[in-house]
Design an enzyme around this catalytic site. Structure first.
Site, PDB file in Angstrom:
ATOM      1  N   ASP A  45       0.855  -1.180   0.000  1.00  0.00           N
ATOM      2  CA  ASP A  45       0.000   0.000   0.000  1.00  0.00           C
ATOM      3  C   ASP A  45       0.897   1.237   0.000  1.00  0.00           C
ATOM      4  O   ASP A  45       2.125   1.126  -0.131  1.00  0.00           O
ATOM      5  CB  ASP A  45      -0.964  -0.026   1.189  1.00  0.00           C
ATOM      6  CG  ASP A  45      -0.259  -0.052   2.537  1.00  0.00           C
ATOM      7  OD1 ASP A  45       0.950   0.275   2.620  1.00  0.00           O
ATOM      8  OD2 ASP A  45      -0.921  -0.413   3.531  1.00  0.00           O
ATOM      9  N   ALA A  46       0.318   2.387   0.169  1.00  0.00           N
ATOM     10  CA  ALA A  46       1.084   3.643   0.121  1.00  0.00           C
ATOM     11  C   ALA A  46       2.126   3.748   1.228  1.00  0.00           C
ATOM     12  O   ALA A  46       3.096   4.488   1.101  1.00  0.00           O
ATOM     13  CB  ALA A  46       0.134   4.837   0.191  1.00  0.00           C
TER      14      ALA A  46
END
Length: 163
Positions: A45-46
């Site tokens: 994810d980020a």
């Protein structure tokens, strides 16, 4: 040209539907070979942490590799034996996160073999540290009707040898 490391190369083998010659070697190989995974950007994810759904992909790959280690090709099994697996239940426990660039080991073990289903115990490890564990229940079904069918005999024998 892309080179595949020697420990990841595997020749395709046709399933032995009349029984297992050399089953002991295949079972030993299947039990001791975790599937290695390097965490890349598309797994995260980020925040650089592996996305929770990505572990399901890791688990599926490890289950397929386990079957290949026993000499079974799922596409061939669906075509000639009219049997394929579908996951109908999965329980996942997330213990610790994996991060970008981690080298992981994904395992698949056989917990139970039924007439038309298989229960797998699976883990994701970083070194000896448990990150994720799962119980995956898969049914053997006919590829066209998706109705349960018995596991092919040779596959059942091979899987039972791993229990």
């Amino acid at each position: 040209a892309c080179r595949v490391p020697g420990h990841l190369r595997r020749e395709r083998q046709r399933p032995q539907v009349q029984g297992f010659r050399g089953l002991e070697h295949k079972v030993q190989h299947a039990r001791v070979q975790p599937w290695p995974v390097r965490v890349y950007y598309h797994h995260t994810d980020a925040g650089g942490v592996v996305y929770h759904g990505t572990y399901l992909d890791f688990f599926e790959a490890a289950r397929i590799e386990l079957l290949h280690a026993l000499g079974f090709d799922l596409a061939e099994m669906a075509e000639t034996r009219h049997a394929m697996f579908i996951v109908y239940r999965i329980t996942v426990d997330y213990h610790k996160p994996a991060r970008l660039s981690d080298l992981l080991a994904v395992t698949a073990e056989i917990d139970r073999v039924g007439r038309a289903r298989v229960v797998f115990g699976q883990r994701v490890l970083r070194d000896a540290e448990l990150l994720v564990s799962a119980r995956v229940e898969a049914a053997c079904v006919h590829p066209r009707t998706l109705r349960p069918v018995p596991l092919p005999d040779a596959l059942r024998e091979g899987l039972q040898a791993l229990v």
